[in-house]
Design a protein around this motif. Structure first.
Motif, PDB file in Angstrom:
ATOM      1  N   VAL A 109       0.826  -1.165  -0.108  1.00  0.00           N
ATOM      2  CA  VAL A 109       0.148   0.086  -0.043  1.00  0.00           C
ATOM      3  C   VAL A 109       0.956   1.295  -0.086  1.00  0.00           C
ATOM      4  O   VAL A 109       0.622   2.190  -0.705  1.00  0.00           O
ATOM      5  CB  VAL A 109      -1.120  -0.002   1.230  1.00  0.00           C
ATOM      6  N   ILE A 110       1.796   1.385   0.832  1.00  0.00           N
ATOM      7  CA  ILE A 110       2.649   2.500   0.982  1.00  0.00           C
ATOM      8  C   ILE A 110       3.538   2.793  -0.484  1.00  0.00           C
ATOM      9  O   ILE A 110       3.606   3.856  -0.834  1.00  0.00           O
ATOM     10  CB  ILE A 110       3.683   2.312   1.980  1.00  0.00           C
ATOM     11  N   ARG A 111       3.980   1.603  -0.838  1.00  0.00           N
ATOM     12  CA  ARG A 111       4.508   1.743  -2.228  1.00  0.00           C
ATOM     13  C   ARG A 111       3.685   2.460  -3.454  1.00  0.00           C
ATOM     14  O   ARG A 111       4.118   3.107  -4.142  1.00  0.00           O
ATOM     15  CB  ARG A 111       5.023   0.168  -3.015  1.00  0.00           C
ATOM     16  N   LEU A 112       2.498   1.798  -3.435  1.00  0.00           N
ATOM     17  CA  LEU A 112       1.626   2.218  -4.440  1.00  0.00           C
ATOM     18  C   LEU A 112       1.048   3.882  -4.083  1.00  0.00           C
ATOM     19  O   LEU A 112       0.959   4.608  -5.041  1.00  0.00           O
ATOM     20  CB  LEU A 112       0.466   1.360  -4.422  1.00  0.00           C
ATOM     21  N   LEU A 113       0.751   4.133  -2.931  1.00  0.00           N
ATOM     22  CA  LEU A 113       0.829   5.423  -2.299  1.00  0.00           C
ATOM     23  C   LEU A 113       1.958   6.444  -2.793  1.00  0.00           C
ATOM     24  O   LEU A 113       1.848   7.601  -3.353  1.00  0.00           O
ATOM     25  CB  LEU A 113       0.421   5.759  -1.131  1.00  0.00           C
ATOM     26  N   GLY A 114       3.180   5.959  -2.674  1.00  0.00           N
ATOM     27  CA  GLY A 114       4.400   6.480  -3.083  1.00  0.00           C
ATOM     28  C   GLY A 114       4.409   6.951  -4.397  1.00  0.00           C
ATOM     29  O   GLY A 114       5.283   7.729  -4.920  1.00  0.00           O
ATOM     30  N   GLU A 115       3.689   6.176  -5.230  1.00  0.00           N
ATOM     31  CA  GLU A 115       3.872   6.391  -6.857  1.00  0.00           C
ATOM     32  C   GLU A 115       2.896   7.312  -7.183  1.00  0.00           C
ATOM     33  O   GLU A 115       2.694   7.396  -8.469  1.00  0.00           O
ATOM     34  CB  GLU A 115       3.709   5.131  -7.548  1.00  0.00           C
ATOM     35  N   GLY A 116       2.072   7.888  -6.338  1.00  0.00           N
ATOM     36  CA  GLY A 116       1.181   8.897  -6.542  1.00  0.00           C
ATOM     37  C   GLY A 116      -0.367   8.312  -7.026  1.00  0.00           C
ATOM     38  O   GLY A 116      -0.902   9.212  -7.726  1.00  0.00           O
ATOM     39  N   GLN A 117      -0.633   6.845  -6.662  1.00  0.00           N
ATOM     40  CA  GLN A 117      -1.841   6.647  -7.142  1.00  0.00           C
ATOM     41  C   GLN A 117      -2.943   7.082  -6.261  1.00  0.00           C
ATOM     42  O   GLN A 117      -2.632   7.235  -4.968  1.00  0.00           O
ATOM     43  CB  GLN A 117      -1.916   5.089  -7.121  1.00  0.00           C
ATOM     44  N   ARG A 118      -4.005   7.199  -6.767  1.00  0.00           N
ATOM     45  CA  ARG A 118      -5.220   7.674  -5.742  1.00  0.00           C
ATOM     46  C   ARG A 118      -5.471   6.613  -4.753  1.00  0.00           C
ATOM     47  O   ARG A 118      -5.139   5.368  -4.901  1.00  0.00           O
ATOM     48  CB  ARG A 118      -6.551   7.726  -6.526  1.00  0.00           C
ATOM     49  N   VAL A 119      -6.042   6.964  -3.600  1.00  0.00           N
ATOM     50  CA  VAL A 119      -6.605   6.077  -2.623  1.00  0.00           C
ATOM     51  C   VAL A 119      -7.389   5.053  -3.109  1.00  0.00           C
ATOM     52  O   VAL A 119      -7.283   3.644  -2.863  1.00  0.00           O
ATOM     53  CB  VAL A 119      -7.211   6.843  -1.660  1.00  0.00           C
ATOM     54  N   GLU A 120      -8.486   5.339  -3.778  1.00  0.00           N
ATOM     55  CA  GLU A 120      -9.323   4.436  -4.535  1.00  0.00           C
ATOM     56  C   GLU A 120      -8.769   3.229  -5.469  1.00  0.00           C
ATOM     57  O   GLU A 120      -8.906   1.955  -5.334  1.00  0.00           O
ATOM     58  CB  GLU A 120     -10.462   5.023  -5.253  1.00  0.00           C
ATOM     59  N   ASP A 121      -7.605   3.790  -6.300  1.00  0.00           N
ATOM     60  CA  ASP A 121      -6.890   2.841  -7.105  1.00  0.00           C
ATOM     61  C   ASP A 121      -6.144   1.886  -6.390  1.00  0.00           C
ATOM     62  O   ASP A 121      -6.090   0.679  -6.631  1.00  0.00           O
ATOM     63  CB  ASP A 121      -6.009   3.695  -8.141  1.00  0.00           C
ATOM     64  N   VAL A 122      -5.520   2.560  -5.102  1.00  0.00           N
ATOM     65  CA  VAL A 122      -4.577   1.505  -4.506  1.00  0.00           C
ATOM     66  C   VAL A 122      -5.600   0.391  -3.623  1.00  0.00           C
ATOM     67  O   VAL A 122      -5.212  -0.761  -3.559  1.00  0.00           O
ATOM     68  CB  VAL A 122      -3.933   2.472  -3.133  1.00  0.00           C
TER      69      VAL A 122
END
Length: 416
Positions: free
Chosen positions: A51-64
């Protein structure tokens, strides 16, 4: 630390502060996540690392949330998770709006110009071999010449007690500074920030290095940080012994070196007081695989005291704080709690009956000597007494200031 509530929507995009993520040493299904500059680390399920990796890539909360559900077959409230990261000060901004940082985050480690590449060589095999050679040579020298082993008489190298105390305090300051600097260098060799400052342990004033950030490195590397200070003490002692034994030095220099050696030697047993947060306490904590041995042990001592006094007070029944710990931690904490309670009680009792009276009577005699110096007594004795008051009085004042500063939250009135 809790910041003002932040609204996290499915469309939110967050930017995280630089975080350390590593596998947990004991649980393959968990990770350690932390912010080294803040010294804040938490244990999380391994899926949170993704989750932290995907958030760090700039993805939206819903997409994560969708990605985690499809890849791990787990329904995770990513918005709630982000709110928890905000509370931990792991989030820099939400939807482009910067979040306030806690005051402690603005204070970086000391000697920030010293980087890993500058100090990594200190812990290489050639340096370890040099340490072994020097320590072995000193040990062999003392074995063949027992008179080189420090004696208590070496402390008072001068006929003036105040002068001896002043210079020996300076020696201790040097030893303590080198000791703590080695902790900092060891932490920096692993890429972790560290800070040196004053603190208190029971009635002791201590200099200590905050190396909380080493939680970001595996356990096997953390022992380097814990033992670096004691290793430097032993190296200093060995070097002084060899200098006294083999260099043609004046008598005064030999006396001063012997006092220096004694001061360094006396600092080593203090690290064995594991009922306080000493170097060997941290070694023991990691060997026992406990995350907060002291805190949990102190909580268990309070629980035992509350249970013992339960018949004499009213209120809700107390609960054992160790029941939620893993089995191996629970056993270790309960045994350690006995050492903590017994050791602290003995130390404070000895100080109350011996240490404090010695300090008070010594200061009283020094004040009397100064009074006599102003009324026809020896000026040198008065000056010597003034040095004693300067050193011992200064230490006690610094202890009180540090004690109050570290516990100033006790004196704050709650806000409505």
């Amino acid at each position: 630390m809790t910041v003002q509530a932040v609204e996290i929507s499915p469309d939110s995009v967050v930017r995280l502060h630089p975080l350390v993520l590593r596998p947990d040493d004991d649980d393959p299904d968990a990770i350690i996540v932390g912010r080294p500059d803040l010294g804040e680390f938490v244990e999380l399920p391994s899926v949170c690392g993704e989750v932290i990796r995907l958030l760090g890539e700039g993805q939206r909360v819903e997409d994560v949330e969708v990605a985690i559900a499809s890849e791990h077959d787990v329904e995770l409230d990513v918005a709630g998770f982000v709110e928890s990261l905000v509370d931990l000060a792991f989030v820099a901004d939400v939807d482009g709006r910067p979040l306030p940082d806690p005051e402690s985050a603005a204070v970086g480690g000391h000697f920030t110009g010293v980087t890993e590449r500058h100090v990594r060589w200190v812990f290489t095999r050639p340096m370890k071999l040099l340490w072994l050679v020097v320590v072995a040579a000193a040990s062999l020298t003392v074995f063949t010449r027992p008179d080189l082993f420090p004696r208590h008489q070496d402390f008072f190298w001068s006929d003036y007690a105040g002068l001896s105390v002043l210079v020996n305090t300076a020696f201790f300051s040097v030893v303590a500074s080198v000791h703590e600097m080695m902790h900092l260098i060891a932490a920096r060799s692993l890429g972790a920030p560290a800070r040196i400052g004053f603190s208190t342990r029971l009635h002791y004033l201590v200099v200590q290095t905050d190396v909380t950030a080493v939680w970001g490195v595996p356990r096997r590397h953390r022992y380097r940080v814990y033992l670096a200070g004691m290793a430097s003490d032993v190296f200093l002692i060995a070097t002084m012994v060899l200098a006294i034994a083999y260099l043609p030095l004046p008598d005064l220099t030999v006396a001063l070196l012997r006092a220096f050696t004694l001061t360094a030697l006396l600092s080593l047993p203090l690290q064995a007081q594991i009922y306080m947060r000493t170097d060997l306490y941290f070694v023991l904590r990691d060997l026992l695989r406990c995350k907060d041995l002291f805190g949990d042990g102190l909580g268990y001592v309070r629980y035992l005291l509350a249970r013992a006094t339960a018949p004499f007070r009213t209120g809700s029944p107390v609960t054992d704080p160790t029941v939620e710990l893993a089995t191996h931690e629970r056993r270790a904490v309960r045994i350690y709690a006995l050492a903590l309670g017994l050791g602290s009680s003995i130390t404070l009792t000895v100080f109350a009956f011996y240490g404090a009276p010695i300090v008070i009577s010594g200061l009283a005699h020094a004040l009397a000597a100064i009074w006599r110096g102003f009324h026809g007594g020896s000026p040198l004795a008065a000056a010597d007494a003034a040095l004693l008051i300067l050193v011992e009085g200064g230490i006690q004042v610094l202890f009180l200031v540090t004690f109050i500063r570290k516990r100033r939250h006790w004196f704050r009135r709650p806000r409505s």
